[in-house]
Scaffold this motif. Sequence first.
Motif, PDB file in Angstrom:
ATOM      1  N   GLU A 171     -11.798  -4.299   3.570  1.00 56.12           N
ATOM      2  CA  GLU A 171     -12.232  -3.207   4.444  1.00 56.12           C
ATOM      3  C   GLU A 171     -13.751  -3.216   4.506  1.00 56.12           C
ATOM      4  O   GLU A 171     -14.420  -3.123   3.474  1.00 56.12           O
ATOM      5  N   GLY A 194     -14.830  -3.592   0.718  1.00 55.30           N
ATOM      6  CA  GLY A 194     -14.002  -3.134  -0.388  1.00 55.30           C
ATOM      7  C   GLY A 194     -12.650  -3.827  -0.333  1.00 55.30           C
ATOM      8  O   GLY A 194     -12.179  -4.199   0.745  1.00 55.30           O
ATOM      9  N   HIS A 195     -12.038  -4.024  -1.492  1.00 55.79           N
ATOM     10  CA  HIS A 195     -10.707  -4.636  -1.521  1.00 55.79           C
ATOM     11  C   HIS A 195     -10.028  -4.302  -2.846  1.00 55.79           C
ATOM     12  O   HIS A 195     -10.675  -3.847  -3.804  1.00 55.79           O
ATOM     13  N   ARG A 196      -8.753  -4.527  -2.882  1.00 50.99           N
ATOM     14  CA  ARG A 196      -8.005  -4.354  -4.119  1.00 50.99           C
ATOM     15  C   ARG A 196      -7.979  -5.672  -4.868  1.00 50.99           C
ATOM     16  O   ARG A 196      -7.525  -6.698  -4.349  1.00 50.99           O
ATOM     17  N   SER A 197      -8.499  -5.691  -6.089  1.00 48.78           N
ATOM     18  CA  SER A 197      -8.516  -6.902  -6.895  1.00 48.78           C
ATOM     19  C   SER A 197      -7.268  -6.970  -7.754  1.00 48.78           C
ATOM     20  O   SER A 197      -7.022  -6.091  -8.585  1.00 48.78           O
ATOM     21  N   GLU A 198      -6.498  -8.031  -7.573  1.00 50.83           N
ATOM     22  CA  GLU A 198      -5.327  -8.246  -8.417  1.00 50.83           C
ATOM     23  C   GLU A 198      -5.740  -8.702  -9.814  1.00 50.83           C
ATOM     24  O   GLU A 198      -5.093  -8.376 -10.809  1.00 50.83           O
ATOM     25  N   CYS A 245      -8.039  -3.140 -10.009  1.00 51.88           N
ATOM     26  CA  CYS A 245      -8.748  -1.968  -9.512  1.00 51.88           C
ATOM     27  C   CYS A 245      -9.363  -2.290  -8.156  1.00 51.88           C
ATOM     28  O   CYS A 245      -9.358  -3.445  -7.716  1.00 51.88           O
ATOM     29  N   ASP A 246      -9.905  -1.279  -7.505  1.00 51.39           N
ATOM     30  CA  ASP A 246     -10.614  -1.492  -6.247  1.00 51.39           C
ATOM     31  C   ASP A 246     -12.025  -1.976  -6.547  1.00 51.39           C
ATOM     32  O   ASP A 246     -12.676  -1.483  -7.479  1.00 51.39           O
ATOM     33  N   ARG A 285     -15.920  -3.645  -4.796  1.00 56.28           N
ATOM     34  CA  ARG A 285     -16.801  -3.843  -3.655  1.00 56.28           C
ATOM     35  C   ARG A 285     -17.628  -5.108  -3.864  1.00 56.28           C
ATOM     36  O   ARG A 285     -17.939  -5.480  -4.997  1.00 56.28           O
ATOM     37  N   GLY A 328     -13.330   2.484 -11.749  1.00 53.65           N
ATOM     38  CA  GLY A 328     -12.287   3.350 -11.237  1.00 53.65           C
ATOM     39  C   GLY A 328     -11.467   4.012 -12.321  1.00 53.65           C
ATOM     40  O   GLY A 328     -11.664   3.783 -13.529  1.00 53.65           O
TER      41      GLY A 328
END
Length: 276
Positions: free
Chosen positions: A2, A18-22, A26-27, A29, A85
């Motif tokens: 995003e 921004g993204h979700r890290s596997e 957590c989220d 940037r 987070g």
Amino acid sequence: MERIEHRACFGGWQDVYGHRSEVLGCDMRFAVYLPPQAAKKPVPVLYWLSGLTCTEQNFITKAGAQRYAAEQGVALVAPDTSPRGEGVADAEGYDLGIGAGFYINATREPWARHYRMHDYVVHELPALIEAHCPVTNARAVSGHSMGGHGALTIALRNPGRYRSVSAFSPIVAPSQVPWGEKAFAAYLGDDREAWKAWDATELVQTASERLPLLIDQGDADEFLRTQLRPHLLKTAAEAAGHPLTLRMQPGYDHSYYFIASFIGEHIAYHAAALRS
């Protein structure tokens, strides 16, 4: 991904995503600067790793690097310095926990669940960048202080993955200085043998790839003798025959004024390697 920020800069674009890290759970940037050349063809990438307390913002707002990246046709990627987070372990003080990931993979709880910054920087983030941005898989890595430690160890641990590496004021021997000893004891446990896998002074002794190391260090740096100690890496590199250029810069301290003064030279250095 995003896009959170999108700003015109030296003919290119300074973005933050921004993204979700596997990997980190957590989220996250990260910042991406795409030079004007990226509008016509994919460009190589320089990954920048920042130091203690920093986010993705410090480098893009203080270093003045975009001008030189635009001249050289190099993309810049600057991740955050740690997971963040709800549910992410933290500690009191600036040198452990959030903002202090040290670019290693933690093995000790409660840190092991999220603190895997090595795998994030080496694998997950480049895969994301190369899939969604107009870049090639030609990579270089650099950083400052804790991020300088990260750049050196990541390059030494991953032969063939980076065309070049450099650092400003790096923590070259974290196993032997207070910042590193505190972080490694927490993240990795008390076995100092395990620490060697994340210590540039140890890694350079057995490195299978002779990737040249470029380091700039200010001789007025307030952390020079207590936390950085570049002579330890110089001694180890000389003993191992590993190419190292250590430039002691008179009058400069640990700040971004120092980085801004020499970042153009570093980007030109990396651009030459990325074009080769």
